[in-house]
Design a protein around this motif. Structure first.
Motif, PDB file in Angstrom:
ATOM      1  N   HIS A   1      21.818  19.270  61.552  1.00  0.00           N
ATOM      2  CA  HIS A   1      22.336  19.801  60.294  1.00  0.00           C
ATOM      3  C   HIS A   1      21.773  21.193  60.006  1.00  0.00           C
ATOM      4  N   GLN A  44      23.994  24.702  59.703  1.00  0.00           N
ATOM      5  CA  GLN A  44      24.061  25.444  58.454  1.00  0.00           C
ATOM      6  C   GLN A  44      23.553  26.872  58.585  1.00  0.00           C
ATOM      7  N   LEU A  79      29.544  17.520  57.874  1.00  0.00           N
ATOM      8  CA  LEU A  79      29.495  18.741  57.072  1.00  0.00           C
ATOM      9  C   LEU A  79      30.561  18.753  55.986  1.00  0.00           C
ATOM     10  N   PHE A 130      19.294  21.195  51.176  1.00  0.00           N
ATOM     11  CA  PHE A 130      20.151  20.020  51.270  1.00  0.00           C
ATOM     12  C   PHE A 130      20.300  19.398  49.884  1.00  0.00           C
ATOM     13  N   PHE A 182      22.904  10.786  61.242  1.00  0.00           N
ATOM     14  CA  PHE A 182      22.556  12.085  60.671  1.00  0.00           C
ATOM     15  C   PHE A 182      21.278  12.593  61.321  1.00  0.00           C
TER      16      PHE A 182
END
Length: 637
Positions: free
Chosen positions: A424, A428, A441, A383, A419
């Motif tokens: 996430h 990904q 995103l 990240f 979030f």
């Protein structure tokens, strides 16, 4: 109970369509508001249009509806009460005239009066009931508006690496770093690094938990294993299940387990028997602690078995916590070096994790640390930003809310509502396994840094708009203390918004401000705020001091958001006088006396040593004696 169900249970049937439409407000608050019916794929981020739609629905539709109905019902009850009062006066007057009537006529009149009184009692009971229901109506709708506004203000932010040092400095000026260290004090001596936290998230091959989280399904749950530092036999591993509630809060179930029991616990072969025996010995077999532990163990194992869950994702990050020890009113966590790794065993030929193990041994056994350079590229996602999360309880001071709000609206951070590391990481690393993606995103492809001047302008405009909205919302609440917003020095926003609830505001018959009939938003009073008064308004740079004239020649242009302080920093907080300050004069006096004694001794020695012919020496001795006397009596000070 969730507020949506609470609202339904509190609805008074005759007024069912007059309550706040809480479900509609919730739909408008969904950041993935534009989703297709079959894929729940977000098509746009939260925009100013979404903001305007929510505010318009909240203020101009829902608040107007509740306010109008409350006013109408209040007037209706008042008129009905007045009619009852008049009727009772008429009955009282007719009862007085019965004394002069004949017996048969008086009996007939008594019968009529009894029926009228019974009818009057029924009318009063109906009024009393509706007054009670109106009070409940006001309270539940007021709670709904507060919860909707609270949901609207809940945010999380990203921090660019270039702004990380400035953000830490900003927070450290107000909160200390909360040090977490499980090592003994001697072993912990030396340079301390932020602890790395590992979270192991569970899901199934269909990613049903992920899909529920992305689509904001009511009661969406997540399961994870979490531990601090490197994994070893002494590590305390927390197995947690979090269920998101409609109010935005979460219901958490947690048990602590050792490394060697995790695999058996997940498969259901181990039910925490050793821990249960210890708890029974300590608290008793029928204690609440034992029942709670049994309930948590059963709930976790049943949920894992029902959804066929297994570890699929690892999140590893370094956490810096800011908090006053023993005071949890303000808690801030800053996660840096965030890394996501695949932990699944979906590919039977090339699994990332041994299916017979609950974690990746190539990472934990080999003590592989950040940046995990030995992990294959397709199994890791780094990240690019830091994650900042701020939790402020209701008991925090107003100044706390102010500096937290300034940080959240500054150019140093990027808003990212709701979030989730779990969402996430799956989006990904498992993009071929899922059909829905979170809205944030797209922000990864853009530069989240902002110009300080532009960010400051947007902040001031939002504050001015928020002040105008508070005027509209405050009109429903009746008389409230006036609040105002004045643009800061250097702000591009040159207007000052003032909110008043006094006679100057447009009021209805019952003292509640009535909005315009065309549905436009309330316009707050806009005035120009002068920066100086009196002579300085005409001669702002007039001063006779040399310092002032030198400053006028070399004027410094301040950047946006920075203003010249009106007073010294030492005057901004109350002065705390310590005991040693009170003794400062005594110490100074003793020091001067010491010097005077030494100087007097020197002068007397010089005078006695000089002969009759040494006039210069005697003159110096006399001068030193005079100086010593002056020092002794404190004339120089």
């Amino acid at each position: 109970m969730r507020f949506g169900k609470t609202l339904q249970s509190c609805v008074y049937a005759p007024w069912s369509d007059k309550y706040i439409d809480y479900s509609k407000l919730k739909k408008l608050l969904r950041e993935d508001g534009d989703v297709s019916a079959d894929s729940c794929i977000s098509t746009k981020d939260w925009t100013e249009e979404d903001e305007g739609a929510f505010v318009d629905e909240l203020v101009n539709v829902q608040l107007e509806k509740v306010n109008a109905f409350h006013n109408d019902t209040y007037r209706n009850l008042r008129d009905r009460t007045t009619d009852c009062e008049v009727s009772l006066q008429v009955l009282a007057a007719s009862g007085t005239s019965e004394i002069d009537m004949d017996a048969p006529v008086a009996a007939a009149t008594n019968s009529i009066d009894d029926e009228a009184l019974l009818e009057m009692l029924q009318r009063l009971d109906s009024i009393t009931k509706e007054v009670s229901e109106l009070e409940k109506y006001s309270r539940i709708n007021f709670t709904g508006f507060l919860k909707a506004a609270k949901k609207h203000d809940r945010r999380r932010v990203w921090v660019h690496p270039e702004n990380l040092l400035e953000v830490k400095t900003y927070i450290l000026r107000r909160l200390p770093v909360l040090v977490y260290n499980s090592q003994p004090s001697r072993a912990a001596e030396g340079v301390q690094h932020d602890p790395r936290i590992t979270s192991l998230y569970f899901d199934n091959p269909g990613f049903s938990l992920y899909t529920d989280k992305v689509s904001k399904t009511a009661g969406a749950s997540s399961v994870r294993l979490r531990w601090f530092g490197p994994l070893d036999s002494s590590s305390e591993i927390h197995l947690e299940k979090k269920t998101s509630e409609e109010s935005g809060d979460s219901d958490e179930t947690r048990v602590t387990i050792k490394d060697k029991y995790v695999q058996d616990f997940i498969t259901g072969r181990y039910k925490m028997e050793k821990l249960l025996n210890k708890v029974k010995d300590r608290h008793g077999t029928d204690s609440d602690v034992v029942r709670r532990l049994l309930s948590d163990v059963d709930a976790l194992q049943s949920f894992i078995k029902e959804h066929e869950l297994q570890p699929v994702l690892r999140a590893n990050y370094a956490r810096t916590a800011f908090q006053i020890p023993g005071d949890d009113r303000v808690r801030i966590s800053l996660d840096t070096d965030v890394v996501f790794l695949r932990e699944d065993s979906f590919d039977q030929e090339r699994p990332c994790r041994d299916p017979s193990k609950w974690h990746r041994t190539d990472i934990d056994t080999d003590e592989t640390e950040f940046p995990f350079s030995n992990v294959r590229p397709g199994e890791i996602s780094r990240f690019p930003y830091a994650l900042l999360e701020i939790k402020v309880r209701d008991g925090a001071k107003r100044k706390t809310h102010e500096w937290v709000g300034d940080l959240m609206s500054s150019h140093l951070v990027k808003e990212s509502p709701r979030f989730s590391k779990f969402v996430h990481g799956v989006a990904q690393l498992f993009e071929d396994h899922v059909n829905s993606f979170p809205f944030w995103l797209s922000d990864l492809e853009t530069d989240i840094r902002r110009d300080p001047g532009t960010a400051f302008q947007e902040e001031q405009e939002k504050k001015a708009k928020h002040a105008e909205e508070e005027q509209a919302v405050g009109s429903f609440m009746g008389s409230r203390p006036g609040r105002s917003f004045t643009a800061a020095i250097g702000s591009p926003v040159t207007k000052s918004v003032e909110i008043t609830t006094g006679p100057a505001a447009a009021m209805g018959n019952n003292g509640v401000e009535i909005p315009d009939s065309d549905g436009d938003e309330h316009q707050a009073e806009v005035t120009t705020t002068p920066n100086s008064h009196g002579l300085q308004s005409f001669l702002p740079s007039f001063s006779g001091s040399r310092y002032s004239r030198s400053r006028q020649k070399h004027a410094i242009q301040l950047p946006h958001g920075v203003r010249e302080p009106g007073r010294l920093m030492k005057d901004t907080s109350p002065v705390q006088v310590e005991p040693k300050v009170w003794l400062a004069n005594q110490r100074t006096f003793v020091k001067w006396q010491h010097i005077s004694v030494l100087l007097a001794t020197l002068s007397l020695s010089l005078y006695n040593a000089a002969g009759d012919q040494q006039g210069v020496a005697r003159s110096l001795a006399i001068a030193y004696t005079v100086i010593a006397t002056m020092i002794g009596v404190g004339l120089p000070s």
